[in-house]
Write a protein that holds these residues in place. Structure first.
Motif, PDB file in Angstrom:
ATOM      1  N   ALA A   4     -41.901 -14.317  15.875  1.00 17.74           N
ATOM      2  CA  ALA A   4     -42.135 -14.454  14.430  1.00 17.74           C
ATOM      3  C   ALA A   4     -40.804 -14.876  13.812  1.00 17.74           C
ATOM      4  O   ALA A   4     -40.051 -14.052  13.318  1.00 17.74           O
ATOM      5  N   PRO A   5     -40.504 -16.165  13.873  1.00 18.71           N
ATOM      6  CA  PRO A   5     -39.139 -16.640  13.612  1.00 18.71           C
ATOM      7  C   PRO A   5     -38.578 -16.305  12.234  1.00 18.71           C
ATOM      8  O   PRO A   5     -37.369 -16.200  12.075  1.00 18.71           O
ATOM      9  N   LEU A   6     -39.427 -16.133  11.241  1.00 21.92           N
ATOM     10  CA  LEU A   6     -38.878 -15.913   9.905  1.00 21.92           C
ATOM     11  C   LEU A   6     -38.927 -14.449   9.464  1.00 21.92           C
ATOM     12  O   LEU A   6     -38.371 -14.098   8.436  1.00 21.92           O
ATOM     13  N   GLU A   7     -39.588 -13.613  10.263  1.00 14.92           N
ATOM     14  CA  GLU A   7     -39.806 -12.241   9.816  1.00 14.92           C
ATOM     15  C   GLU A   7     -38.501 -11.509   9.503  1.00 14.92           C
ATOM     16  O   GLU A   7     -38.285 -11.040   8.380  1.00 14.92           O
ATOM     17  N   TYR A   8     -37.593 -11.452  10.471  1.00 16.06           N
ATOM     18  CA  TYR A   8     -36.371 -10.690  10.258  1.00 16.06           C
ATOM     19  C   TYR A   8     -35.379 -11.440   9.376  1.00 16.06           C
ATOM     20  O   TYR A   8     -34.572 -10.828   8.680  1.00 16.06           O
ATOM     21  N   VAL A   9     -35.452 -12.775   9.405  1.00 15.03           N
ATOM     22  CA  VAL A   9     -34.574 -13.565   8.534  1.00 15.03           C
ATOM     23  C   VAL A   9     -34.911 -13.263   7.071  1.00 15.03           C
ATOM     24  O   VAL A   9     -34.030 -12.980   6.249  1.00 15.03           O
ATOM     25  N   ASN A  10     -36.211 -13.280   6.766  1.00 14.40           N
ATOM     26  CA  ASN A  10     -36.636 -12.991   5.398  1.00 14.40           C
ATOM     27  C   ASN A  10     -36.350 -11.545   5.008  1.00 14.40           C
ATOM     28  O   ASN A  10     -35.983 -11.266   3.864  1.00 14.40           O
ATOM     29  N   LEU A  11     -36.510 -10.640   5.991  1.00 13.40           N
ATOM     30  CA  LEU A  11     -36.228  -9.222   5.732  1.00 13.40           C
ATOM     31  C   LEU A  11     -34.751  -9.023   5.408  1.00 13.40           C
ATOM     32  O   LEU A  11     -34.389  -8.324   4.441  1.00 13.40           O
ATOM     33  N   ALA A  12     -33.894  -9.687   6.186  1.00 15.10           N
ATOM     34  CA  ALA A  12     -32.443  -9.566   5.957  1.00 15.10           C
ATOM     35  C   ALA A  12     -32.065 -10.116   4.584  1.00 15.10           C
ATOM     36  O   ALA A  12     -31.255  -9.534   3.867  1.00 15.10           O
ATOM     37  N   LYS A  13     -32.695 -11.221   4.220  1.00 15.55           N
ATOM     38  CA  LYS A  13     -32.404 -11.819   2.921  1.00 15.55           C
ATOM     39  C   LYS A  13     -32.807 -10.878   1.794  1.00 15.55           C
ATOM     40  O   LYS A  13     -32.112 -10.750   0.788  1.00 15.55           O
ATOM     41  N   LYS A  14     -33.928 -10.210   2.011  1.00 19.30           N
ATOM     42  CA  LYS A  14     -34.415  -9.275   0.999  1.00 19.30           C
ATOM     43  C   LYS A  14     -33.446  -8.103   0.860  1.00 19.30           C
ATOM     44  O   LYS A  14     -33.083  -7.704  -0.244  1.00 19.30           O
ATOM     45  N   MET A  15     -32.998  -7.583   2.011  1.00 15.69           N
ATOM     46  CA  MET A  15     -32.081  -6.447   1.987  1.00 15.69           C
ATOM     47  C   MET A  15     -30.758  -6.812   1.335  1.00 15.69           C
ATOM     48  O   MET A  15     -30.170  -6.037   0.597  1.00 15.69           O
ATOM     49  N   MET A  16     -30.297  -8.039   1.627  1.00 13.72           N
ATOM     50  CA  MET A  16     -29.003  -8.479   1.097  1.00 13.72           C
ATOM     51  C   MET A  16     -29.157  -9.098  -0.288  1.00 13.72           C
ATOM     52  O   MET A  16     -28.199  -9.566  -0.871  1.00 13.72           O
ATOM     53  N   ARG A  17     -30.338  -9.098  -0.795  1.00 14.42           N
ATOM     54  CA  ARG A  17     -30.665  -9.674  -2.108  1.00 14.42           C
ATOM     55  C   ARG A  17     -30.193 -11.106  -2.241  1.00 14.42           C
ATOM     56  O   ARG A  17     -29.592 -11.498  -3.242  1.00 14.42           O
ATOM     57  N   ILE A  18     -30.436 -11.859  -1.166  1.00 17.18           N
ATOM     58  CA  ILE A  18     -30.144 -13.284  -1.235  1.00 17.18           C
ATOM     59  C   ILE A  18     -31.344 -13.944  -1.894  1.00 17.18           C
ATOM     60  O   ILE A  18     -32.494 -13.735  -1.498  1.00 17.18           O
ATOM     61  N   LYS A  19     -31.051 -14.729  -2.934  1.00 15.73           N
ATOM     62  CA  LYS A  19     -32.137 -15.146  -3.818  1.00 15.73           C
ATOM     63  C   LYS A  19     -32.864 -16.430  -3.420  1.00 15.73           C
ATOM     64  O   LYS A  19     -33.803 -16.820  -4.100  1.00 15.73           O
ATOM     65  N   ASP A  20     -32.411 -17.110  -2.340  1.00 16.36           N
ATOM     66  CA  ASP A  20     -33.064 -18.402  -2.113  1.00 16.36           C
ATOM     67  C   ASP A  20     -34.538 -18.251  -1.740  1.00 16.36           C
ATOM     68  O   ASP A  20     -35.006 -17.199  -1.360  1.00 16.36           O
ATOM     69  N   GLU A  21     -35.239 -19.346  -1.900  1.00 16.58           N
ATOM     70  CA  GLU A  21     -36.697 -19.365  -1.698  1.00 16.58           C
ATOM     71  C   GLU A  21     -37.043 -18.851  -0.306  1.00 16.58           C
ATOM     72  O   GLU A  21     -36.413 -19.239   0.673  1.00 16.58           O
ATOM     73  N   PRO A  22     -38.049 -18.000  -0.179  1.00 18.68           N
ATOM     74  CA  PRO A  22     -38.483 -17.644   1.172  1.00 18.68           C
ATOM     75  C   PRO A  22     -39.033 -18.888   1.867  1.00 18.68           C
ATOM     76  O   PRO A  22     -39.687 -19.715   1.238  1.00 18.68           O
ATOM     77  N   GLU A  23     -38.676 -19.011   3.145  1.00 20.77           N
ATOM     78  CA  GLU A  23     -39.002 -20.251   3.836  1.00 20.77           C
ATOM     79  C   GLU A  23     -40.508 -20.434   3.956  1.00 20.77           C
ATOM     80  O   GLU A  23     -41.245 -19.503   4.194  1.00 20.77           O
ATOM     81  N   LYS A  24     -40.920 -21.683   3.764  1.00 23.45           N
ATOM     82  CA  LYS A  24     -42.361 -21.970   3.780  1.00 23.45           C
ATOM     83  C   LYS A  24     -42.871 -22.148   5.209  1.00 23.45           C
ATOM     84  O   LYS A  24     -42.125 -22.494   6.113  1.00 23.45           O
TER      85      LYS A  24
END
Lengths: 193, 267
Positions: free
Chosen positions: A169-189
């Protein structure tokens, strides 16, 4: 004596003897042809056409060597939870790991399948995700250029893909990390269908 | 006299019964559904085949390749290789890469049949490329197959359900069919010494499974199904609007393999 009389009858020259010889010759040929067909033509040949009808059944009865993702995920429950939710849900298990029947036969494990690691992972990922190959329809797959992608993400260029992206699930942990770090860029489509 | 004709009648009846039994037995041989290895749970990918009587005359399958979806990953080639253990440098299916420059010249390559994927762009061209795409190739399953016409021993044939198959036991390996095939899908298998080709995974289809390449395709570029089943994806696609082409239509082979989104240069 009997044969001799037949022979005499055939060899006897009269006005229609040539017709008799031709007819007898043809009969002998026909019998010979019919007998050789019985002997040499394989069974079921000609039942459905000019071929051995049983060959269809033989072909149909071959055993498959590859199964489906569902058959793999019956046992691999952890992968099932991740794989079916991620962007890689349409990717076949057996493409990366190998044939089902090299692993399971008659409900028993008969071998261990390949798990790609390190540099092999990068080669495997780039089979689909290499931006340099321009023939790829962009609406079907997200492509990256290496090492630009790694530089852009500010990681070492020696990083392998699976250090950030969980392969199932290539984006699962990437998106989770972004959420935790409050990185605001668009979640990958998700480009896959 | 009357008694005599009665016994004759009886014999005749017995004879007809025997013949009928033989024919029915023979036809049953062809409709008994082939089973799978025990204990495996396998989803039904093509409905109406598994555990049912299979009527050879009532099925008609079609294959659709959507060129606009193919990403050239080579999953299909890998699956095919694994399913049949195809000897090296022989391909039952392969993926070609087409490049078109601004002079409308076409450059086609297929390193190792796409089995290793396309890892690098083509380096031997210094032309500016206008259009580029992948074209998966496989057996066209012609309705009027030239390979069957030329076979001298009846080892290759078109089955009543539309599959062009090779009888491995009967083939003498003369390779006439390999020359006759306009799509170059046939090869001489160096292991079995018989002509070999893509069968659209006939053995999988008869078990209700999709062909190996269709099953693994991540983008759905390869589609397969029963045209007579109005609910199947393929019959919906083929009966709906859309541009479909077959390869080398002018040769009159009438293929069951249809391409979606193929440029006219694709042959």
């Amino acid at each position: 004596m009997h044969i001799q009389s037949v022979r005499r009858y055939l060899l006897q020259s009269n006005h229609n003897s040539h017709v008799k010889r031709i007819i007898v010759g043809l009969l002998v040929l026909a019998v010979f042809g019919f007998a050789s067909k019985l002997i040499f033509a394989p069974a079921t040949f000609g039942d459905l056409g000019h071929y051995r009808a049983k060959a269809i059944l033989e072909e149909a009865n071959l055993e498959p060597r590859l199964m489906t993702n569902e058959s793999c995920l019956t046992c691999h429950q952890h992968e099932k939870r991740k794989h079916l939710k991620g962007t890689h849900k349409t990717v076949s298990c057996e493409f990366c790991h190998g044939a089902y029947f090299d692993h399971i036969l008659d409900d028993k494990k008969i071998g261990t399948l390949d798990v790609k690691k390190g540099e092999e992972i990068r080669v495997l990922c780039l089979r689909c995700h290499n931006k340099e190959i321009q023939a790829r329809p962009t609406d079907k797959i997200k492509t990256v250029a290496l090492p630009q992608h790694l530089e852009e993400k500010r990681v070492r260029t020696t990083h392998t893909c699976d250090q950030c992206h969980y392969v199932h699930a290539p984006l699962e942990y990437v998106n989770l990390a972004k959420k935790m770090m409050r990185i605001k860029d668009e979640p990958e489509k998700e480009p896959c269908p | 006299m009357g008694e005599n004709s009665q016994t004759l009648d009886k014999e005749r009846r017995d004879f007809i019964k025997k013949v009928l039994k033989g024919t029915i037995g023979g036809s049953l041989l062809l409709v008994i559904p082939a089973g799978l290895r025990s204990g495996i749970e396998v989803p039904v990918q093509i409905p109406g085949i598994r555990d049912q009587e299979y009527d050879l005359n009532k099925k008609r399958f079609a294959f659709v390749v959507d060129i606009t979806s193919c990403i050239g990953c080579g999953s299909c080639c890998v699956a095919d290789k694994r399913e049949y253990k195809v000897p090296d440098y022989h391909y039952r299916t392969w993926v070609e890469r087409y490049l078109k420059d601004f002079d409308d010249k076409i450059y086609v390559d297929s390193p190792n049949g796409g089995l290793d994927g396309y890892q690098e762009p083509r380096k031997d061209l210094d032309k500016e490329i206008r259009d580029t795409f992948f074209v998966p190739k496989l057996c066209n399953m012609c309705n009027d197959p030239p390979c069957v016409q030329v076979c001298p021993v009846g080892a290759t044939f078109r089955s009543p359900d539309g599959f062009v198959l090779v009888d491995e036991k009967h083939c003498v390996g003369c390779a006439y069919c390999i020359q006759a095939c306009p799509y170059s899908v046939r090869f001489l298998n160096p292991v079995t010494h018989s002509a070999d080709k893509c069968t659209w995974c006939y053995h999988r289809v008869r078990k209700g499974l999709l062909p190996a390449c269709v099953n693994v395709c991540p983008t759905g570029a390869r589609k397969f199904g029963d045209v007579n089943d109005k609910e199947s994806e393929v019959s919906k696609i083929l009966s709906g609007p859309g541009v479909f082409t077959v390869l080398r239509k002018a040769m009159g082979t009438s293929p069951s393999l249809h391409y979606m989104g193929a440029r006219r240069e694709v042959i």
